[in-house]
Design a protein around this motif. Structure first.
Motif, PDB file in Angstrom:
ATOM      1  N   LYS A 100       0.853  -1.180   0.000  1.00  0.00           N
ATOM      2  CA  LYS A 100       0.000   0.000   0.000  1.00  0.00           C
ATOM      3  C   LYS A 100       0.895   1.238   0.000  1.00  0.00           C
ATOM      4  CE  LYS A 100      -4.026  -2.140   0.423  1.00  0.00           C
ATOM      5  NZ  LYS A 100      -3.553  -3.514   0.322  1.00  0.00           N
ATOM      6  N   LEU A 101       0.771   2.052  -1.013  1.00  0.00           N
ATOM      7  CA  LEU A 101       1.507   3.310  -1.059  1.00  0.00           C
ATOM      8  C   LEU A 101       0.632   4.342  -1.738  1.00  0.00           C
ATOM      9  CD1 LEU A 101       4.305   4.589  -0.385  1.00  0.00           C
ATOM     10  CD2 LEU A 101       4.856   4.280  -2.801  1.00  0.00           C
ATOM     11  N   SER A 102       0.039   5.201  -0.942  1.00  0.00           N
ATOM     12  CA  SER A 102      -0.838   6.239  -1.474  1.00  0.00           C
ATOM     13  C   SER A 102      -0.364   7.579  -0.939  1.00  0.00           C
ATOM     14  CB  SER A 102      -2.294   5.987  -1.058  1.00  0.00           C
ATOM     15  OG  SER A 102      -3.131   7.004  -1.555  1.00  0.00           O
ATOM     16  N   ILE A 103       0.348   8.324  -1.773  1.00  0.00           N
ATOM     17  CA  ILE A 103       0.958   9.583  -1.347  1.00  0.00           C
ATOM     18  C   ILE A 103       0.178  10.756  -1.904  1.00  0.00           C
ATOM     19  CG2 ILE A 103       3.060  10.964  -1.334  1.00  0.00           C
ATOM     20  CD1 ILE A 103       3.351   8.325   0.125  1.00  0.00           C
ATOM     21  N   LYS A 104      -0.200  11.645  -1.034  1.00  0.00           N
ATOM     22  CA  LYS A 104      -0.856  12.881  -1.458  1.00  0.00           C
ATOM     23  C   LYS A 104      -0.069  14.062  -0.925  1.00  0.00           C
ATOM     24  CE  LYS A 104      -5.528  10.905  -1.520  1.00  0.00           C
ATOM     25  NZ  LYS A 104      -6.907  11.000  -0.965  1.00  0.00           N
ATOM     26  N   LYS A 105       0.252  14.975  -1.821  1.00  0.00           N
ATOM     27  CA  LYS A 105       1.002  16.147  -1.393  1.00  0.00           C
ATOM     28  C   LYS A 105       0.020  17.160  -0.810  1.00  0.00           C
ATOM     29  CE  LYS A 105       4.394  19.590  -2.832  1.00  0.00           C
ATOM     30  NZ  LYS A 105       5.275  20.087  -3.901  1.00  0.00           N
ATOM     31  N   VAL A 106       0.033  17.250   0.513  1.00  0.00           N
ATOM     32  CA  VAL A 106      -0.867  18.157   1.214  1.00  0.00           C
ATOM     33  C   VAL A 106      -0.029  19.215   1.902  1.00  0.00           C
ATOM     34  CG1 VAL A 106      -2.631  18.352   2.998  1.00  0.00           C
ATOM     35  CG2 VAL A 106      -2.512  16.294   1.580  1.00  0.00           C
ATOM     36  N   ALA A 174      14.812  10.912  -2.553  1.00  0.00           N
ATOM     37  CA  ALA A 174      14.227  10.591  -3.863  1.00  0.00           C
ATOM     38  C   ALA A 174      12.707  10.665  -3.825  1.00  0.00           C
ATOM     39  CB  ALA A 174      14.681   9.207  -4.304  1.00  0.00           C
ATOM     40  N   ALA A 175      12.153  11.358  -2.828  1.00  0.00           N
ATOM     41  CA  ALA A 175      10.707  11.328  -2.583  1.00  0.00           C
ATOM     42  C   ALA A 175       9.887  11.748  -3.792  1.00  0.00           C
ATOM     43  CB  ALA A 175      10.360  12.199  -1.375  1.00  0.00           C
ATOM     44  N   ASP A 176      10.260  12.858  -4.437  1.00  0.00           N
ATOM     45  CA  ASP A 176       9.481  13.359  -5.573  1.00  0.00           C
ATOM     46  C   ASP A 176       9.397  12.322  -6.685  1.00  0.00           C
ATOM     47  OD1 ASP A 176       8.861  16.302  -4.975  1.00  0.00           O
ATOM     48  OD2 ASP A 176      10.981  16.158  -4.512  1.00  0.00           O
ATOM     49  N   TRP A 177      10.557  11.780  -7.030  1.00  0.00           N
ATOM     50  CA  TRP A 177      10.608  10.804  -8.113  1.00  0.00           C
ATOM     51  C   TRP A 177      10.000   9.478  -7.683  1.00  0.00           C
ATOM     52  CZ3 TRP A 177      13.449   6.176  -8.005  1.00  0.00           C
ATOM     53  CH2 TRP A 177      13.459   5.467  -9.208  1.00  0.00           C
ATOM     54  N   LEU A 178      10.333   9.023  -6.455  1.00  0.00           N
ATOM     55  CA  LEU A 178       9.933   7.702  -6.000  1.00  0.00           C
ATOM     56  C   LEU A 178       8.426   7.574  -5.844  1.00  0.00           C
ATOM     57  CD1 LEU A 178      11.153   4.985  -5.111  1.00  0.00           C
ATOM     58  CD2 LEU A 178      11.122   5.844  -2.759  1.00  0.00           C
ATOM     59  N   SER A 179       7.777   8.610  -5.291  1.00  0.00           N
ATOM     60  CA  SER A 179       6.337   8.519  -5.044  1.00  0.00           C
ATOM     61  C   SER A 179       5.559   8.340  -6.335  1.00  0.00           C
ATOM     62  CB  SER A 179       5.839   9.762  -4.305  1.00  0.00           C
ATOM     63  OG  SER A 179       6.059  10.926  -5.070  1.00  0.00           O
ATOM     64  N   SER A 180       5.920   9.128  -7.360  1.00  0.00           N
ATOM     65  CA  SER A 180       5.201   9.016  -8.633  1.00  0.00           C
ATOM     66  C   SER A 180       5.595   7.744  -9.376  1.00  0.00           C
ATOM     67  CB  SER A 180       5.479  10.244  -9.505  1.00  0.00           C
ATOM     68  OG  SER A 180       6.862  10.374  -9.761  1.00  0.00           O
ATOM     69  N   TRP A 181       6.872   7.368  -9.310  1.00  0.00           N
ATOM     70  CA  TRP A 181       7.338   6.193 -10.041  1.00  0.00           C
ATOM     71  C   TRP A 181       6.712   4.918  -9.497  1.00  0.00           C
ATOM     72  CZ3 TRP A 181      10.331   1.730  -9.212  1.00  0.00           C
ATOM     73  CH2 TRP A 181      10.789   1.116 -10.383  1.00  0.00           C
ATOM     74  N   LEU A 182       6.695   4.782  -8.169  1.00  0.00           N
ATOM     75  CA  LEU A 182       6.121   3.578  -7.578  1.00  0.00           C
ATOM     76  C   LEU A 182       4.628   3.460  -7.848  1.00  0.00           C
ATOM     77  CD1 LEU A 182       7.887   3.236  -4.090  1.00  0.00           C
ATOM     78  CD2 LEU A 182       8.114   1.727  -6.063  1.00  0.00           C
ATOM     79  N   GLN A 183       3.924   4.603  -7.768  1.00  0.00           N
ATOM     80  CA  GLN A 183       2.489   4.558  -7.997  1.00  0.00           C
ATOM     81  C   GLN A 183       2.146   4.316  -9.467  1.00  0.00           C
ATOM     82  OE1 GLN A 183       0.005   7.180  -5.177  1.00  0.00           O
ATOM     83  NE2 GLN A 183       1.944   8.280  -5.297  1.00  0.00           N
ATOM     84  N   ASN A 184       3.083   4.646 -10.352  1.00  0.00           N
ATOM     85  CA  ASN A 184       2.848   4.416 -11.779  1.00  0.00           C
ATOM     86  C   ASN A 184       3.441   3.104 -12.270  1.00  0.00           C
ATOM     87  OD1 ASN A 184       1.482   6.864 -12.154  1.00  0.00           O
ATOM     88  ND2 ASN A 184       3.408   7.988 -12.439  1.00  0.00           N
ATOM     89  N   ASN A 185       4.142   2.404 -11.405  1.00  0.00           N
ATOM     90  CA  ASN A 185       4.766   1.134 -11.777  1.00  0.00           C
ATOM     91  C   ASN A 185       4.354   0.054 -10.774  1.00  0.00           C
ATOM     92  OD1 ASN A 185       7.015   1.617 -14.076  1.00  0.00           O
ATOM     93  ND2 ASN A 185       6.895   3.409 -12.744  1.00  0.00           N
TER      94      ASN A 185
END
Length: 213
Positions: A100-106, A174-185
């Motif tokens: 489970k990895l659901s990241i929202k930039k709040v 690597a948070a910016d890259w990792l959050s989007s990459w993991l959720q898209n892969n």
């Protein structure tokens, strides 16, 4: 140095710890979210807090398990067998439910370093899964009747922190890259799930076969 486990044991523990540290969970979700919202410095304080939570869990397990061995080696073997069952359950859950990895930039109010450390500390300290995991994971790497069991458990807990902190820090940077990459892969996450399941199934089978003898 009686507190040092054998090299094969230490190698197996390091591999399992590295895999666990790289598997998304509440601590990774919190550190990535805090990095995106407040910056990398704030997230590193969160990582420090999660590590302090692990220190507490290690102390509780080390002294609690050693007391259990002194009182009843048979009870310790039962705990290890139950731990093997729990590890097997974790493996099944990893395959069935996945990471489970659901990241929202709040946007959040900037927190103090102490507040960020506290957030990381409590997310690990009060997480039932972390509590149960440490009670069942660390005992897999010690033997009933070992006079140095307390020191070995403390040493393994320290190794867990030493191995995990650099992984968590790398996640923050690597948070910016990792959050989007993991959720898209999602296939990568599924691959991690199956690897996680395989490793912990091996640990479970190993301890169960040991008890059978």
């Amino acid at each position: 140095m009686d507190f040092l486990p054998s090299f094969p044991t230490l190698l197996a523990f390091a591999a399992a710890t590295l895999l666990l540290a790289a598997t998304p969970g509440p601590d990774m979700t919190l550190s990535i979210s805090r990095s995106l919202a407040q910056g990398k410095k704030a997230a590193l304080f969160v990582v420090l807090g999660t590590s302090l939570g692990i220190v507490v869990h290690t102390m509780l397990v080390a002294f609690g398990i050693s007391a259990l061995i002194t009182a009843s080696p048979t009870a310790f073997l039962i705990l290890k067998t139950g731990g093997a069952g729990y590890l097997l359950w974790l493996a099944i859950q990893a395959v069935r439910l996945g990471s489970k990895l659901s990241i929202k930039k709040v946007e959040e109010v900037k927190a103090t370093p102490f507040a960020n450390i506290s957030s990381g500390f409590w997310v690990n300290l009060l997480n039932p899964k972390v509590i149960i995991f440490f009670m069942t994971f660390l005992p897999q790497f010690v033997s009933a009747g070992d006079p140095a069991v307390t020191h070995k458990l403390l040493f393994l807990g320290l190794c867990f922190i030493i191995i995990g902190m650099p992984v968590n820090a790398a996640v923050v940077f690597a948070a910016d890259w990792l959050s989007s990459w993991l959720q898209n892969n999602r296939k990568v996450l599924r691959g991690m799930d199956y690897t996680f399941a395989g490793v912990f199934s091996v640990f479970a089978a190993k301890i169960l076969l040991t008890q059978a003898r």
